[in-house]
Design an enzyme around this catalytic site. Structure first.
Site, mmCIF file in Angstrom:
data_model
loop_
_atom_site.group_PDB
_atom_site.id
_atom_site.type_symbol
_atom_site.label_atom_id
_atom_site.label_comp_id
_atom_site.label_asym_id
_atom_site.label_seq_id
_atom_site.Cartn_x
_atom_site.Cartn_y
_atom_site.Cartn_z
ATOM 1 C CB ALA A 31 -0.928 -0.013 1.220
ATOM 2 C CB SER A 33 7.033 0.922 -0.840
ATOM 3 O OG SER A 33 7.089 -0.226 -0.016
ATOM 4 C CG ASP A 257 -0.505 -7.496 0.238
ATOM 5 O OD1 ASP A 257 -1.577 -7.854 0.769
ATOM 6 O OD2 ASP A 257 -0.146 -6.306 0.201
ATOM 7 C CG ASN A 316 -8.292 -5.647 6.879
ATOM 8 O OD1 ASN A 316 -8.521 -6.844 6.728
ATOM 9 N ND2 ASN A 316 -7.917 -4.870 5.886
ATOM 10 N N GLY A 426 7.165 -6.041 7.285
ATOM 11 C CA GLY A 426 8.038 -4.968 7.735
ATOM 12 C C GLY A 426 8.004 -4.741 9.223
#
Length: 509
Positions: A31, A33, A257, A316, A426
């Site tokens: 979202a 990169s 993803d 989410n 990340g």
């Protein structure tokens, strides 16, 4: 602190290079990169090299927020060109991206304008109208998808009277649109289709009656394909653009993803929860079948298609978007921020001084995030964070609480015991968040791989090529042998403090 919560990989990921393996390219669009990763795979090795990275920022034009899809395509070509310069014998290409956004094609296959970004306000109030018309229970029993204001269903209803939709002949989700431009082969991969709220969760086919009753044209929804299916070969003009004479195949992967990230979880047994942590935190369980109970609907959990017929049972959570927007705001105000130093300072702030519900809709749009967080704390009668470090600590504590709430509810609703939480993406670099999540959940948190999404993308391609075993358990065993992880144990004696904070934030106990 270990450094940024997300950022480029520093060269190869995994084991020390031991010689050429089968080479594939993973195009991974997040979202915030995108990047192209070169994967080299063998029966007992998997190595990743980031060959190209680029920003993915929405663009506002005439009051509408768009995804800059043409730039993303150009950057994809640039990344493939670099990957082919590294390894001219690419055996496959796979593409994954975020969910729900789409492009519309006319009858000639031409794109009808840049896709509208899911954070655009055109869907404000639309979900309520659609739920009133179709019924919340029917929507959930059919699609199994949580009600989020930006779901594809609501985006399409918001555009129902537009000339663009009237002229459209086919809808393609973002990874399928890019694959179509690479190969000329148009179809929709099922793990991403399952997030649209337009797919029947039990049959895994388009929900035709629901689509009709929503007033949407059936012609938009074309063939579905499974992860591992062929998605065509590079067109001649694409081969020229990326510098290869070979008709490299494109392989459908878990194109959402999170579907690829869950393949990339190095779990030992099924009693795990996962947190795919980046701009969003996707928190849940991998199950053999959907959970469609009334209680699951009330808790707003999604049943999304996973690889090999599995169900990603998840919710989410707003995720590191809150931190990303704070950093963007501070930098725009002329205050350079070193994230590693800021996280170190946040770790020294008073724990749980102020907490918020990260999923409050006020945090969804871009804008002055520090001010919105301060207002939420003030509205809750809590201390207002008075420094960037205090703001970051508020975010980290709040995300850890939200992770705990989602893991606990998922386990209860699915009747599944959870013994460990795997945090990938990340966020696995963020030591503070990983430790706080372990403390909030009262469970070990295994952090890593950071590149779980790219690894899952690469593994599905490699499996299709016959390079690695077929079973998910065997793929995960390969990850355990080759990928570095770190385990965070929960701090003893913290449960009461976290329970009280959860109540303050309205996140349960």
């Amino acid at each position: 602190m270990s450094g940024p919560a997300s950022g480029p990989a520093s060269g190869p990921v995994g084991r020390r290079r031991t010689g050429p393996g089968t080479a594939v390219a993973a195009v991974d669009l997040g979202a915030a990169s995108g990047r192209v990763m070169l994967g080299e795979v063998g029966p007992d090795r998997i190595e990743l090299t980031e060959v190209h990275r680029f920003d993915n920022a929405p663009v506002e034009v005439a009051g509408t927020l768009h995804t800059d899809i043409l730039r993303l395509y150009a950057q994809t070509l640039a990344g493939l060109r670099t990957a082919l310069a590294h390894r001219g014998d690419l055996a496959s290409i796979g593409i994954d991206s975020w969910a729900v956004d789409y492009g519309l094609l006319d009858h000639t296959g031409a794109l009808l304008g840049n896709p509208v970004h899911y954070r655009d306000r055109r869907t404000d109030g639309v979900a309520d109208r659609v739920v009133t018309r179709l019924g919340a229970h029917r929507l959930y029993r059919c699609t199994g998808v949580q009600l989020l204001p930006f779901n594809t269903l609501f985006q399409l209803v918001a555009a129902a009277d537009s000339p663009t939709l009237a002229a459209a002949d086919r809808l393609l989700l973002i990874p399928d649109l890019l694959a179509y431009w690479l190969t000329g082969d148009a179809a929709t991969e099922i793990t991403n289709a399952s997030t649209t709220q337009l797919l029947d969760v039990r049959t895994r086919r388009w929900a035709t009656d629901l689509i009709a009753d929503a007033g949407l044209p059936h012609r938009l929804f074309g063939p579905l394909r499974q992860p591992g299916s062929p998605a065509g070969q590079l067109l001649p003009q694409v081969r020229a653009a990326v510098g290869t004479g070979s008709a490299v195949p494109v392989t459908a992967v878990g194109s959402h993803d999170t579907a690829s990230a869950v393949v990339g979880v190095p779990a030992l047994d099924p009693s795990f929860a996962f947190i795919s942590c980046g701009t969003w935190s996707l928190v849940g369980l991998e199950l053999p079948a959907p959970v469609l109970s009334t209680a699951s609907q009330a808790a707003n959990f999604s049943n999304e298609a996973g690889v090999d017929g599995t169900t990603r049972y998840l919710r989410n959570v707003m995720g590191l978007w809150l931190l990303q927007e704070c950093l963007r705001h501070w930098r725009a105000q002329g205050h350079p921020v070193d994230l590693a130093a800021l996280l170190a300072q946040a770790a020294r702030e008073r724990p749980l001084a102020a907490v918020v519900d990260p999923d409050d809709p006020t945090f969804l749009p871009p804008g002055d995030m520090p001010a919105r967080l301060a207002q939420a704390c003030a509205d809750g009668g809590q201390p207002v964070p008075d420094s960037p470090a205090a703001v970051v600590r508020c975010i980290m504590d709040s995300l850890a609480l939200a992770h705990h709430a989602a893991v606990t509810q998922a386990a209860a609703l699915a009747g599944r015991d959870v013994s460990v939480v795997h945090l990938v993406g990340g966020g696995a670099r963020n030591e503070l968040l990983c430790q706080l999540t372990a403390d909030a959940c009262g469970l070990p948190v295994v952090a890593g791989p950071v590149e779980a999404t790219a690894l899952g993308n690469v593994l599905v391609q490699a499996r299709t090529l016959g390079v690695v075993p077929d079973e998910l358990a065997q793929l995960r065993a390969l990850l355990r042998r080759t990928q570095p992880v770190r385990t965070y144990q929960p701090t003893a004696g913290q449960r009461h403090r976290w329970s009280q904070a959860a109540t303050r934030a309205g996140l349960g106990s």
